[in-house]
Design a protein around this motif. Structure first.
Motif, PDB file in Angstrom:
ATOM      1  N   ILE A 138      21.242   5.218  15.365  1.00 45.63           N
ATOM      2  CA  ILE A 138      21.095   5.972  14.109  1.00 45.63           C
ATOM      3  C   ILE A 138      19.646   6.377  13.837  1.00 45.63           C
ATOM      4  CG2 ILE A 138      23.173   5.002  13.071  1.00 45.63           C
ATOM      5  CD1 ILE A 138      19.829   3.698  11.902  1.00 45.63           C
ATOM      6  N   PHE A 139      18.724   6.008  14.714  1.00 43.81           N
ATOM      7  CA  PHE A 139      17.303   6.291  14.476  1.00 43.81           C
ATOM      8  C   PHE A 139      17.023   7.783  14.250  1.00 43.81           C
ATOM      9  CE2 PHE A 139      12.840   6.835  15.961  1.00 43.81           C
ATOM     10  CZ  PHE A 139      12.211   6.015  15.033  1.00 43.81           C
ATOM     11  N   PRO A 140      17.599   8.709  15.032  1.00 40.21           N
ATOM     12  CA  PRO A 140      17.324  10.125  14.751  1.00 40.21           C
ATOM     13  C   PRO A 140      17.722  10.550  13.345  1.00 40.21           C
ATOM     14  CG  PRO A 140      18.289   9.872  16.934  1.00 40.21           C
ATOM     15  CD  PRO A 140      18.417   8.538  16.252  1.00 40.21           C
ATOM     16  N   ASP A 141      18.898  10.138  12.890  1.00 39.50           N
ATOM     17  CA  ASP A 141      19.331  10.508  11.529  1.00 39.50           C
ATOM     18  C   ASP A 141      18.446   9.846  10.479  1.00 39.50           C
ATOM     19  OD1 ASP A 141      21.373  12.180  12.329  1.00 39.50           O
ATOM     20  OD2 ASP A 141      22.897  10.612  12.286  1.00 39.50           O
ATOM     21  N   ALA A 142      18.010   8.621  10.748  1.00 38.49           N
ATOM     22  CA  ALA A 142      17.106   7.952   9.811  1.00 38.49           C
ATOM     23  C   ALA A 142      15.799   8.723   9.689  1.00 38.49           C
ATOM     24  CB  ALA A 142      16.846   6.518  10.264  1.00 38.49           C
ATOM     25  N   MET A 143      15.269   9.190  10.818  1.00 36.29           N
ATOM     26  CA  MET A 143      14.016   9.965  10.780  1.00 36.29           C
ATOM     27  C   MET A 143      14.204  11.282  10.029  1.00 36.29           C
ATOM     28  SD  MET A 143      11.460   8.345  12.109  1.00 36.29           S
ATOM     29  CE  MET A 143      12.143   6.891  11.305  1.00 36.29           C
ATOM     30  N   ARG A 144      15.329  11.935  10.252  1.00 32.09           N
ATOM     31  CA  ARG A 144      15.592  13.181   9.517  1.00 32.09           C
ATOM     32  C   ARG A 144      15.571  12.925   8.015  1.00 32.09           C
ATOM     33  NH1 ARG A 144      19.638  13.699  13.596  1.00 32.09           N
ATOM     34  NH2 ARG A 144      19.212  15.445  15.000  1.00 32.09           N
ATOM     35  N   TRP A 145      16.220  11.839   7.597  1.00 33.52           N
ATOM     36  CA  TRP A 145      16.294  11.556   6.165  1.00 33.52           C
ATOM     37  C   TRP A 145      14.938  11.128   5.610  1.00 33.52           C
ATOM     38  CZ3 TRP A 145      15.802   7.047   3.162  1.00 33.52           C
ATOM     39  CH2 TRP A 145      16.163   7.201   1.813  1.00 33.52           C
ATOM     40  N   LEU A 146      14.218  10.296   6.333  1.00 33.26           N
ATOM     41  CA  LEU A 146      12.923   9.830   5.841  1.00 33.26           C
ATOM     42  C   LEU A 146      11.937  10.980   5.691  1.00 33.26           C
ATOM     43  CD1 LEU A 146      12.530   6.492   7.832  1.00 33.26           C
ATOM     44  CD2 LEU A 146      12.776   6.723   5.357  1.00 33.26           C
ATOM     45  N   TRP A 147      12.041  11.983   6.559  1.00 30.38           N
ATOM     46  CA  TRP A 147      11.109  13.117   6.503  1.00 30.38           C
ATOM     47  C   TRP A 147      11.693  14.316   5.767  1.00 30.38           C
ATOM     48  CZ3 TRP A 147       6.186  12.481   7.343  1.00 30.38           C
ATOM     49  CH2 TRP A 147       5.741  11.495   8.226  1.00 30.38           C
ATOM     50  N   LYS A 148      12.853  14.165   5.157  1.00 30.27           N
ATOM     51  CA  LYS A 148      13.482  15.316   4.492  1.00 30.27           C
ATOM     52  C   LYS A 148      12.557  15.867   3.412  1.00 30.27           C
ATOM     53  CE  LYS A 148      16.136  12.701   0.998  1.00 30.27           C
ATOM     54  NZ  LYS A 148      15.716  13.340  -0.243  1.00 30.27           N
ATOM     55  N   ASP A 149      12.545  17.180   3.321  1.00 32.48           N
ATOM     56  CA  ASP A 149      11.772  17.911   2.295  1.00 32.48           C
ATOM     57  C   ASP A 149      10.258  17.807   2.483  1.00 32.48           C
ATOM     58  OD1 ASP A 149      14.202  18.556   1.081  1.00 32.48           O
ATOM     59  OD2 ASP A 149      14.127  16.784  -0.211  1.00 32.48           O
ATOM     60  N   TRP A 150       9.795  17.151   3.550  1.00 40.25           N
ATOM     61  CA  TRP A 150       8.346  17.119   3.776  1.00 40.25           C
ATOM     62  C   TRP A 150       7.840  18.556   3.903  1.00 40.25           C
ATOM     63  CZ3 TRP A 150       4.979  19.007   7.372  1.00 40.25           C
ATOM     64  CH2 TRP A 150       3.681  18.503   7.344  1.00 40.25           C
TER      65      TRP A 150
ATOM     66  N   ARG B 148       0.825  -1.199   0.000  1.00 39.31           N
ATOM     67  CA  ARG B 148       0.000   0.000   0.000  1.00 39.31           C
ATOM     68  C   ARG B 148       0.867   1.260   0.000  1.00 39.31           C
ATOM     69  NH1 ARG B 148      -5.310  -0.299   1.572  1.00 39.31           N
ATOM     70  NH2 ARG B 148      -5.250   1.895   0.915  1.00 39.31           N
ATOM     71  N   PRO B 149       1.571   1.506  -1.112  1.00 36.18           N
ATOM     72  CA  PRO B 149       2.390   2.715  -1.182  1.00 36.18           C
ATOM     73  C   PRO B 149       1.560   3.992  -1.170  1.00 36.18           C
ATOM     74  CG  PRO B 149       2.320   1.610  -3.309  1.00 36.18           C
ATOM     75  CD  PRO B 149       1.692   0.682  -2.325  1.00 36.18           C
ATOM     76  N   ASP B 150       0.267   3.851  -1.414  1.00 37.53           N
ATOM     77  CA  ASP B 150      -0.622   5.000  -1.284  1.00 37.53           C
ATOM     78  C   ASP B 150      -0.845   5.381   0.169  1.00 37.53           C
ATOM     79  OD1 ASP B 150      -2.015   2.443  -1.075  1.00 37.53           O
ATOM     80  OD2 ASP B 150      -3.848   3.625  -0.861  1.00 37.53           O
ATOM     81  N   ALA B 151      -0.549   4.462   1.084  1.00 34.94           N
ATOM     82  CA  ALA B 151      -0.831   4.671   2.507  1.00 34.94           C
ATOM     83  C   ALA B 151       0.424   4.841   3.353  1.00 34.94           C
ATOM     84  CB  ALA B 151      -1.654   3.497   3.050  1.00 34.94           C
ATOM     85  N   PHE B 152       1.561   4.289   2.907  1.00 37.22           N
ATOM     86  CA  PHE B 152       2.825   4.380   3.656  1.00 37.22           C
ATOM     87  C   PHE B 152       3.952   4.648   2.667  1.00 37.22           C
ATOM     88  CE2 PHE B 152       0.189   1.169   5.856  1.00 37.22           C
ATOM     89  CZ  PHE B 152       0.017   1.806   7.082  1.00 37.22           C
ATOM     90  N   THR B 153       4.692   5.728   2.868  1.00 35.23           N
ATOM     91  CA  THR B 153       5.735   6.080   1.902  1.00 35.23           C
ATOM     92  C   THR B 153       7.133   6.131   2.496  1.00 35.23           C
ATOM     93  OG1 THR B 153       5.398   8.441   2.293  1.00 35.23           O
ATOM     94  CG2 THR B 153       4.128   7.433   0.497  1.00 35.23           C
ATOM     95  N   ARG B 154       7.258   6.024   3.824  1.00 31.65           N
ATOM     96  CA  ARG B 154       8.565   6.198   4.475  1.00 31.65           C
ATOM     97  C   ARG B 154       8.797   5.008   5.403  1.00 31.65           C
ATOM     98  NH1 ARG B 154       9.126  11.993   3.625  1.00 31.65           N
ATOM     99  NH2 ARG B 154       7.096  12.726   2.856  1.00 31.65           N
TER     100      ARG B 154
END
Length: 302
Positions: free
Chosen positions: A280-292, A192-198
């Motif tokens: 590394i979770f904080p950096d992963a979150m920064r990257w996953l949400w980048k440009d949001w 379901r890429p329409d529902a979860f993208t990160r």
């Protein structure tokens, strides 16, 4: 010094060196973003249970809802769904990153796998549904989240009466987990890429438990989907009957890169633990949400 004494001296030196040297494998430590910081508002964590699933009938499970201090009920919040409950110091990380505006205001939903309770605890144990729910391919777990759990969450309120409103836009939703929870997160986004993208995937079980080893081939053969994926694993991860976790995660990364996905990885020397992922979770979150709020794009529509 004769030859025998020289050998003994050399052996003793080696023994002392190896005995005195600190253990370095899997010695990861979380940084300041994973710890409470002065002046950072702390979100609220609420605990609930859910036992009304029709997709996984007969199961009961606990789940927690993190509501950030900055959340206001006049606007639906972004979403993070974490498998296996609260991991990676996630609620503290969210406090810090939301405060610094390095990720959007996000409600976290941390859900345990289902348990089928025994009718008689004196004669039998509960049945754990984790592998069935998490490791299997197909859309069952995604449907459980979208059709059952998230609507249930939206019936709840924060302790101060704020209604919990979740965004229904896939671009505003992230999902993650560790081990079998990681492949469950990826499967939900794949189906379901329409529902979860990160997707945050730590020590993912992309091996032959319930078909997960097929993903690298499927990723290469199908048109890329609008999913951004962060993978973590270590060279001392599991290597047993189901496969080699370390090699499987690298194969996943190569397949995602080949197919044109937005993918980033953090490889280390860790074992099948959460130490490296937590670090590394904080950096992963920064990257996953980048440009949001700019949408995650697939290779075909960049």
């Amino acid at each position: 010094m004769n030859f025998c004494n020289l050998v003994r001296s050399f052996a003793l030196t080696i023994l002392i060196v190896f005995t005195a040297s600190p253990q370095t494998t899997d010695n990861y430590q979380p940084g300041p973003d994973s710890k409470p910081q002065p002046g950072v508002p702390k979100g609220e964590v609420l605990k609930f249970s859910f036992d009304k699933s029709k997709i996984f009938p007969g199961t009961t499970r606990e789940y927690w809802v993190y509501v950030p201090a900055q959340y206001t009920a006049d606007k639906p919040a972004c979403v993070y769904i974490g498998q296996d409950g609260i991991r990676f110091e996630a609620t503290t990380v969210f406090d810090n990153l939301i405060h610094k505006k390095e990720m959007p205001v996000t409600i976290g939903i941390f859900v345990m796998p289902g348990i089928v309770k025994t009718a008689d605890a004196n004669t039998a144990l509960d049945r754990f549904n984790r592998s069935y729910e998490y490791d299997g391919l197909g859309d069952s777990y995604a449907r459980f989240l979208l059709d059952e759990l998230l609507p249930e969450v939206e019936t709840k309120k924060a302790s101060d009466g704020r209604a919990i409103k979740l965004s229904h836009q896939g671009n505003d939703r992230s999902i993650g987990g560790s081990s079998s929870g990681a492949i469950a997160a990826f499967t939900a986004a794949w189906e379901r890429p329409d529902a979860f993208t990160r997707v945050f995937s730590a020590i993912g079980t992309y091996v032959d438990l319930r078909g997960g080893m097929r993903y690298p081939t499927l990723i290469r053969k199908y048109e890329p989907k609008s999913i951004r994926v962060f993978l973590q694993d270590g060279s001392n991860d599991n290597d047993k009957y189901g496969g080699d976790w370390w090699m499987a995660n690298q194969t996943m990364e190569r397949a995602l890169a080949f197919a044109g996905y937005e993918v980033r990885h953090a490889w280390g020397d860790g074992a099948h633990t959460g130490k490296h992922a937590t670090a590394i979770f904080p950096d992963a979150m920064r990257w996953l949400w980048k440009d949001w709020p700019s949408p995650v794009k697939s290779a075909r529509n960049k």
